[in-house]
Design an enzyme around this catalytic site. Structure first.
Site, PDB file in Angstrom:
ATOM      1  N   GLN A 177      18.996   8.833  28.879  1.00 19.89           N
ATOM      2  CA  GLN A 177      19.744   8.217  27.789  1.00 19.89           C
ATOM      3  C   GLN A 177      19.007   8.412  26.466  1.00 19.89           C
ATOM      4  OE1 GLN A 177      20.590   3.717  27.032  1.00 19.89           O
ATOM      5  NE2 GLN A 177      22.253   4.471  28.332  1.00 19.89           N
ATOM      6  N   TYR A 223       0.766  -1.240   0.000  1.00 19.25           N
ATOM      7  CA  TYR A 223       0.000   0.000   0.000  1.00 19.25           C
ATOM      8  C   TYR A 223       0.801   1.297   0.000  1.00 19.25           C
ATOM      9  CZ  TYR A 223      -3.900  -3.097   1.342  1.00 19.25           C
ATOM     10  OH  TYR A 223      -4.837  -4.082   1.390  1.00 19.25           O
ATOM     11  N   HIS A 264      24.705  -6.425  19.349  1.00 13.49           N
ATOM     12  CA  HIS A 264      24.492  -4.988  19.520  1.00 13.49           C
ATOM     13  C   HIS A 264      24.519  -4.348  18.135  1.00 13.49           C
ATOM     14  CE1 HIS A 264      24.878  -0.859  20.922  1.00 13.49           C
ATOM     15  NE2 HIS A 264      24.733  -1.266  22.185  1.00 13.49           N
ATOM     16  N   SER A 282     -17.454  -7.970  -6.922  1.00 14.02           N
ATOM     17  CA  SER A 282     -17.653  -9.215  -6.185  1.00 14.02           C
ATOM     18  C   SER A 282     -17.328 -10.378  -7.090  1.00 14.02           C
ATOM     19  CB  SER A 282     -19.105  -9.309  -5.680  1.00 14.02           C
ATOM     20  OG  SER A 282     -19.389 -10.614  -5.223  1.00 14.02           O
ATOM     21  N   SER A 296      12.175  -0.229  22.983  1.00 13.21           N
ATOM     22  CA  SER A 296      12.854  -0.367  21.697  1.00 13.21           C
ATOM     23  C   SER A 296      12.043  -1.143  20.668  1.00 13.21           C
ATOM     24  CB  SER A 296      14.215  -1.033  21.890  1.00 13.21           C
ATOM     25  OG  SER A 296      14.867  -1.199  20.656  1.00 13.21           O
ATOM     26  N   ARG A 325      10.018   0.301  17.142  1.00 12.27           N
ATOM     27  CA  ARG A 325      10.420  -0.118  15.794  1.00 12.27           C
ATOM     28  C   ARG A 325       9.206  -0.499  14.952  1.00 12.27           C
ATOM     29  NH1 ARG A 325      16.116  -2.450  15.468  1.00 12.27           N
ATOM     30  NH2 ARG A 325      17.094  -1.955  17.470  1.00 12.27           N
ATOM     31  N   HIS A 327     -29.182  10.983  13.080  1.00 12.77           N
ATOM     32  CA  HIS A 327     -29.463   9.624  13.572  1.00 12.77           C
ATOM     33  C   HIS A 327     -29.711   8.667  12.399  1.00 12.77           C
ATOM     34  CE1 HIS A 327     -30.155  11.812  17.338  1.00 12.77           C
ATOM     35  NE2 HIS A 327     -30.953  12.584  16.631  1.00 12.77           N
ATOM     36  N   THR A 378      26.726   7.676  23.022  1.00 15.41           N
ATOM     37  CA  THR A 378      26.037   6.441  23.372  1.00 15.41           C
ATOM     38  C   THR A 378      25.187   6.021  22.184  1.00 15.41           C
ATOM     39  OG1 THR A 378      24.650   5.372  25.038  1.00 15.41           O
ATOM     40  CG2 THR A 378      24.010   7.591  24.349  1.00 15.41           C
TER      41      THR A 378
END
Length: 481
Positions: free
Chosen positions: A237, A14, A82, A285, A330, A334, A155, A107
């Protein structure tokens, strides 16, 4: 990726190419490299002589990560467990002169968080022009149909008349609020900057031998090199995950607007008054060849529900971050952050396609008005009789009796509403027989709908879109699937 492997339909089926590329692995890892490059440039400018021109030139030369390097980093990550350090290692192998200074003082969140913030702003830069064009297309539709009377519904029961264009302004007004919210969220996005492992900048203070001014200058320089005006002054951090709430809230709200708009069109398609585009060779259909299912609007409703639910991911994640950070944010980020923007992108592409080719059926609309208008016109009939000298109470009783008779014909016999014919055949109403056609003119029942629509489009919408005029185009938007 193998055809045997699962791929998310958001990107494989999409979403647009430009949105998919923002959240692609190649862009993610290339952005990390840009962050490392700009950190090195800033550190050198602020006074770290250990960073050489050769190191910076090698990093510039290899900013765009290759397929081979992505595979090499996967292998390295399997060893070190890592992802950031795996890419530091691979980038260092590619740029040996920079190997010793890549990621210096930083870091992991220097690259992961700052990259995410860049992606969020870039993603809004894809969405906002598409929303502008959706509003523009619907505004033109509203003007084209500002005078076309249509039965209003409250309604989902027949109510006073409005116009097709006025109804469209209800959609547009909500989308204008979405545009305002998205632009605010986009402009509020800053960078985490260089803050170190717990946000104290201790590692950078050490690099610059206790010079606080240089550390602050480094933070400002990196942010400016990356094209941002704002750096968050306080972080742990990570940047506060509350920012993700602010970013996703406008998208969730937009999802509600999409669902409402698409649901209205689905209901109108059932009434055969308005339809989404239906291509010549399109199959409605597999079993019922005559069907013209509103599949685009159904897709919008489906994805809008998904988009609204993603906001809860951000709310829950922000609420459970411990102290300076914990890693349970984390994995979910993602998924939820790219999903939200990919989904919003799909909604906008689909709605732009719909707005490019909405089909209106005036004769069907007119027939439905005629079936309901006699009941709505009874007050006009009563007032006209009073003007001719009649008694309101007597007229009301005459109308009440005839209305119940006509209603029985419609509901019990399946016939047409013959109230006006009954009035024409009732001697009591002879003084207004010649006035009945004028009393039943649909255009006299729509109030200020045409004027409201024209002013709204020419003033409110025009003012809101003025700053985006260079991004507007009138091309028909096609759907790939």
């Amino acid at each position: 990726m193998s055809n045997d492997s699962y791929q998310t339909p958001l990107s494989s089926r999409y979403a647009s190419k430009e949105m998919s590329e923002i959240f692609s692995l190649r862009n993610r890892f290339t952005t990390w490299r840009k962050l490392w490059l700009n950190l090195a440039i800033a550190e050198k400018q602020v006074g770290l002589d250990m960073i050489t021109d050769e190191a910076i030139e090698q990093m510039k030369k290899h900013l765009v990560i290759t397929d081979e390097e992505i595979e090499e980093a996967k292998k390295e990550e399997a060893i070190v467990r890592h992802d950031v350090m795996a890419h530091v290692h691979v980038f260092g192998n590619t740029c040996p002169a920079a190997a010793g200074i890549i990621h210096l003082g930083a870091t992991s969140c220097y690259v992961t968080d700052n990259a995410d913030l860049i992606f969020l702003r870039d993603a809004y830069d894809v969405l906002i022009p598409k929303l502008v064009n959706l509003i523009n297309r619907l505004a033109k539709f509203a003007l084209e149909n500002k005078d076309l009377p249509v039965l209003g519904w409250t309604h989902f029961q027949p109510a006073q008349l409005t116009t097709v264009g006025k109804r469209a302004t209800l959609w547009i007004q909500e989308l204008l609020w979405d545009l305002r919210n998205m632009q605010r969220a986009r402009d509020d996005i800053g960078l985490r900057g260089v803050k170190g492992t717990t946000g104290t900048q201790a590692s950078f203070l050490s690099l610059f031998h206790g010079d606080h001014d240089k550390v602050e200058l480094l933070d400002e320089t990196v942010v400016n090199l990356l094209g941002f005006d704002t750096v968050y002054p306080c972080t742990g951090q990570t940047y506060s995950r509350k920012i993700d709430i602010d970013v996703l809230s406008p998208l969730a709200s937009f999802g509600a607007s999409c669902h409402k708009l698409a649901t209205d069109i689905r209901l109108l398609a059932n009434l055969k008054e308005i339809e989404e585009p239906f291509e010549k060779s399109q199959i409605g259909s597999s079993a019922m060849a005559y069907k013209r299912n509103p599949m685009r609007c159904e897709r919008v409703c489906s994805l809008a529900r998904h988009l609204g639910g993603l906001l809860n991911d951000a709310i829950q994640t922000a609420s459970v971050q411990w102290f300076e950070r914990t890693l349970d944010d984390s994995a979910i980020r993602r998924i939820s952050l790219p999903s939200a923007f990919l989904t919003a992108d799909i909604l906008l592409s689909t709605l732009n396609n719909i707005a490019s080719g909405l089909v209106v059926y005036p004769k069907v609309i007119e027939r439905r008005i005629k079936s309901e208008l006699p009941f709505m016109a009874t007050e006009n009939v009563i007032m006209a009789m009073v003007e001719k000298g009649g008694s309101r109470q007597d007229c009301h009783e005459e109308i009440r009796v005839l209305s119940h008779q006509a209603s029985a014909v419609v509901k019990q016999e399946g016939g047409d509403n013959d109230l006006i014919e009954r009035i024409k055949n009732t001697e009591y109403f002879k003084p207004i027989w010649e006035d009945l056609d004028n009393l039943l003119d649909p255009s006299t029942f729509v109030g200020r709908a045409p004027q409201q629509t024209e002013k709204f489009v020419n003033v409110t919408v025009a003012k809101a879109l003025e700053q985006y005029k260079d991004q507007i185009n009138d091309e028909t938007v096609a759907l790939s699937v």
